[in-house]
Design an enzyme around this catalytic site. Structure first.
Site, PDB file in Angstrom:
ATOM      1  N   ASP A   4       0.864  -1.178   0.000  1.00 51.12           N
ATOM      2  CA  ASP A   4       0.000   0.000   0.000  1.00 51.12           C
ATOM      3  C   ASP A   4       0.901   1.229   0.000  1.00 51.12           C
ATOM      4  OD1 ASP A   4      -1.873   2.034   0.466  1.00 51.12           O
ATOM      5  OD2 ASP A   4      -3.080   0.791   1.815  1.00 51.12           O
ATOM      6  N   ARG A  16      -0.119   4.388  -0.123  1.00 49.23           N
ATOM      7  CA  ARG A  16      -0.801   5.607   0.317  1.00 49.23           C
ATOM      8  C   ARG A  16      -0.245   6.113   1.648  1.00 49.23           C
ATOM      9  NH1 ARG A  16      -6.804   3.277   0.290  1.00 49.23           N
ATOM     10  NH2 ARG A  16      -5.619   1.617   1.303  1.00 49.23           N
TER      11      ARG A  16
END
Length: 370
Positions: A302, A304
């Site tokens: 991930d 983000r």
């Protein structure tokens, strides 16, 4: 070297990203006379590489350790590895094609027998890690050509240059420069009393949006959903994920609760961009789960982070939230950026035949509460 403001750093990196996407090199400026020429592996052409043959003795391909492991390149204990170009197992005229293939895991089945590869065992310079980061910020594959230059190396006059420090601070700089640039009343299905706010960073890249439903009280924890944009799920109704259901369901739930905020964040594909998400889908079709697919491409599971979301909430007047999510990293990530998460509100929907394995991987590999 004069220290760049956050706005100047963000703009410099955005400009460099566009150059890399065009297949052009950029120049990273380090301390003293240190200079590094960087090109994106994905957009590398035979002609460009031929133009740089005079730097062959210091030119190397930079790969993240996770991508290198897929190619059976031995670990060095560092998060990036350097492969000298002159040692690649291909004649000079075929190196660019090989480099593009080595960067792209979705090509692995088409060309499975490659190598062996020589990698440098010494710790890579900081510029190597920043070269990979620069490719990521341009939503390209995380692989780059890295050429250390001598002080007297002649370069084109129109070559774009930027400080290494600008790349290092880019994520923070872009988030810290977010400003609300527009707002409008926007009745939507399931929430007729709503306003949409647009937030733009100083580099002028993709806007983030906030849908404020009703009139939530800033003195109380506001029911909030952080939703990363998903072109395939939100717009096309893709059944490979549950994003469209999560988006529409969040609007309905927030409205029924009396109001709150939905942040629509420009973080397609958990931060890797739509093109790379499609590459990850190809790998999933080959049998890899969503986490392994991202890592085979050289990304984190991930990519983000949640400072943009935190700054948007703060600019809207909210500092405490009831977070509508099944992702524990959203809770900890938002809290680390200065927003108090007083409650995690579950937010899950039924599976279908196309997304069962995807959601199971999110539960087993990423700890989602599903």
């Amino acid at each position: 070297m004069t220290e760049l403001s956050p706005a100047a750093a963000a703009i410099a990196v955005d400009r460099a990203g566009h150059e890399l996407r065009r297949g052009r090199p950029v120049l990273l400026l380090g301390g003293g006379t240190r200079r590094t020429l960087v090109l994106a592996a994905e957009t590398l052409t035979e002609a460009t590489l031929a133009d740089l043959q005079r730097f062959d003795n210091t030119a190397a391909l930079v790969l993240p350790a996770s991508r290198a492991a897929v190619l059976h390149i031995g670990p060095t204990g560092h998060d990036t590895l350097l492969l000298p170009l002159h040692d690649l197992p291909a004649p000079a005229e075929e190196r660019a094609a090989l480099i593009r293939d080595l960067a792209d895991a979705s090509r692995d089945l088409a060309a499975p027998l490659r190598g062996p590869f020589t990698r440098l065992k010494a710790a890579p310079p900081e510029s190597a890690r920043l070269a990979v980061k620069l490719a990521k910020t341009a939503y390209l594959l995380p692989a780059a050509i890295h050429i250390e230059l001598t002080a007297d190396a002649a370069l084109p006059a129109d070559l774009l240059s930027l400080p290494e420090a600008a790349v290092a601070v880019y994520d923070t700089a872009a988030a810290e420069t977010l400003q609300a640039v527009s707002r409008a009343r926007l009745p939507v299905a399931d929430a007729e009393n709503a306003q949409l706010f647009a937030f733009r960073p100083a580099d002028g890249r993709q806007e983030h949006f906030a849908l404020v439903i009703g009139t939530p009280d800033p003195a109380q924890p506001v029911l909030t959903r952080l939703h990363s944009e998903c072109f395939t799920g939100d717009l096309l109704g893709s059944l490979r994920c549950d994003c469209g259901e999560q988006l529409r369901g969040a609007i309905r739930i927030i409205n029924e609760a009396g109001g709150g905020v939905l942040l629509y964040l420009a973080q397609e594909g958990r931060g890797i961009g739509l093109v790379n998400k499609l590459r990850a889908y190809q790998l999933q079709d080959q049998g890899f789960d969503t986490v392994d697919a991202n890592q085979r491409l050289g990304f984190d599971a991930d990519e983000r982070w949640f400072l943009p979301a935190a700054r948007m909430l703060q600019k809207l007047g909210f500092s405490r939230v009831r977070l509508l999510t099944n992702n524990p990293e959203k809770v900890s990530g938002l809290a680390a950026c200065g927003i108090e998460v007083v409650e995690r509100v579950p937010h899950k929907f039924p599976t279908n035949a196309h997304n069962e394995a995807y959601l199971a991987a999110k539960r087993k590999r990423s700890g989602h509460y599903l």
